[in-house]
Design an enzyme around this catalytic site. Structure first.
Site, PDB file in Angstrom:
ATOM      1  N   HIS A  98     106.015 -23.419  15.936  1.00  0.00           N
ATOM      2  CA  HIS A  98     107.472 -23.548  15.839  1.00  0.00           C
ATOM      3  C   HIS A  98     107.991 -22.664  14.718  1.00  0.00           C
ATOM      4  O   HIS A  98     107.287 -22.407  13.745  1.00  0.00           O
ATOM      5  CB  HIS A  98     107.885 -25.001  15.609  1.00  0.00           C
ATOM      6  N   HIS A 100     111.196 -22.327  12.061  1.00  0.00           N
ATOM      7  CA  HIS A 100     112.333 -23.024  11.448  1.00  0.00           C
ATOM      8  C   HIS A 100     113.499 -22.056  11.291  1.00  0.00           C
ATOM      9  O   HIS A 100     113.318 -20.925  10.818  1.00  0.00           O
ATOM     10  CB  HIS A 100     111.981 -23.497  10.032  1.00  0.00           C
TER      11      HIS A 100
HETATM   12  P1  AMP Z   1     105.951 -27.721   9.700  1.00  0.00           P
HETATM   13  O1  AMP Z   1     105.727 -28.205   8.313  1.00  0.00           O
HETATM   14  O2  AMP Z   1     106.320 -26.256   9.736  1.00  0.00           O
HETATM   15  O3  AMP Z   1     104.820 -28.067  10.637  1.00  0.00           O
HETATM   16  O4  AMP Z   1     107.266 -28.460  10.200  1.00  0.00           O
HETATM   17  C1  AMP Z   1     107.310 -29.511  11.099  1.00  0.00           C
HETATM   18  C2  AMP Z   1     108.762 -29.924  11.192  1.00  0.00           C
HETATM   19  O5  AMP Z   1     108.902 -30.779  12.305  1.00  0.00           O
HETATM   20  C3  AMP Z   1     109.279 -30.675   9.963  1.00  0.00           C
HETATM   21  O6  AMP Z   1     110.383 -29.966   9.398  1.00  0.00           O
HETATM   22  C4  AMP Z   1     109.688 -32.034  10.520  1.00  0.00           C
HETATM   23  O7  AMP Z   1     110.841 -32.523   9.907  1.00  0.00           O
HETATM   24  C5  AMP Z   1     109.907 -31.728  11.988  1.00  0.00           C
HETATM   25  N1  AMP Z   1     109.743 -32.847  12.890  1.00  0.00           N
HETATM   26  C6  AMP Z   1     108.716 -33.716  12.921  1.00  0.00           C
HETATM   27  N2  AMP Z   1     108.895 -34.598  13.940  1.00  0.00           N
HETATM   28  C7  AMP Z   1     110.045 -34.250  14.554  1.00  0.00           C
HETATM   29  C8  AMP Z   1     110.765 -34.775  15.670  1.00  0.00           C
HETATM   30  N3  AMP Z   1     110.326 -35.833  16.373  1.00  0.00           N
HETATM   31  N4  AMP Z   1     111.922 -34.169  16.037  1.00  0.00           N
HETATM   32  C9  AMP Z   1     112.367 -33.101  15.337  1.00  0.00           C
HETATM   33  N5  AMP Z   1     111.736 -32.570  14.277  1.00  0.00           N
HETATM   34  C10 AMP Z   1     110.592 -33.135  13.891  1.00  0.00           C
END
Ligand code: AMP
Ligand code: ZN
Length: 136
Positions: A98, A100
Site C-alpha cells: 500500500h 500512503h
Molecule cells: P504501514 O505501517 O505502512 O503498514 O501502514 C498500515 C496502515 O494501515 C496504517 O496507517 C493503519 O492505520 C492502516 N490500517 C490498518 N487497518 C486499517 C483498516 N481496517 N482500514 C483502513 N486503514 C487501516
C-alpha cells in the site's frame, strides 16, 4: 488468506472508499495521520514493492497522481507526503502492499523526514552508486 486489506478489497471489511478500478482500490486510513490520509492498494495480494512488477507500477502511478490532485482539491491541504513502508524494518505493519497519501496542512505538527546525517563525500557515494547500478 487472513489479510485485512484483502478483506477490504473483497468487501468483507468496511472501508471509506475513495477510488476503485479493476486493479486497485483507495480508501481512507482508519488511523489517519491527518484529515484525508488515504491508502492506495493493489487488489492483488502482493506484500510490498519487492513483490511488485513494473506493469503494476505503470498502473498505480497515474492513480497516485489523480488521487493527489483530488485530495488537495477536496481537502485544501497545502502539501502531501507519499510514503510506502516496505518490510518491518521500514515500518510496514500491514503486509499487503500500500502507498500512503498524507495531506499536509500548515502547522499540522506531523514530521515525516528522512534523517540526514553528515554529508557524504564523492568517494563514499561513487562505489555505492556503482553497486546499485550493476544490480539493475
Ligand atoms: P504501514 O505501517 O505502512 O503498514 O501502514 C498500515 C496502515 O494501515 C496504517 O496507517 C493503519 O492505520 C492502516 N490500517 C490498518 N487497518 C486499517 C483498516 N481496517 N482500514 C483502513 N486503514 C487501516
Ligand atoms: Zn492481502
Amino acid at each position: 488468506m487472513d489479510c485485512i486489506f484483502c478483506k477490504i478489497v473483497n468487501g468483507e471489511l468496511p472501508s471509506a472508499k475513495i477510488y476503485e478500478d479493476d486493479h486497485q482500490v483507495a480508501f481512507l486510513d482508519a488511523f489517519p495521520a491527518t484529515a484525508g490520509h488515504a491508502l492506495l492498494v493493489p487488489k492483488k495480494h502482493i506484500v510490498n514493492i519487492f513483490d511488485c512488477d513494473e506493469e503494476l507500477g505503470r498502473i498505480i502511478y497515474p492513480t497516485l497522481i489523480k488521487l493527489s490532485k483530488a485530495i488537495r482539491h477536496a481537502m485544501g491541504c497545502t502539501g502531501l507526503n507519499i510514503v510506502q513502508n516496505n518490510e518491518a524494518v521500514a515500518g510496514q505493519v500491514v503486509f499487503h502492499s500500500h502507498i500512503h497519501l498524507i495531506p499536509r496542512y500548515d502547522y499540522d505538527g506531523i514530521k515525516i523526514a528522512v534523517a540526514s546525517k553528515a554529508q557524504a563525500t564523492p568517494e563514499v557515494l561513487a562505489p555505492i552508486a556503482d553497486k546499485i547500478m550493476r544490480a539493475l
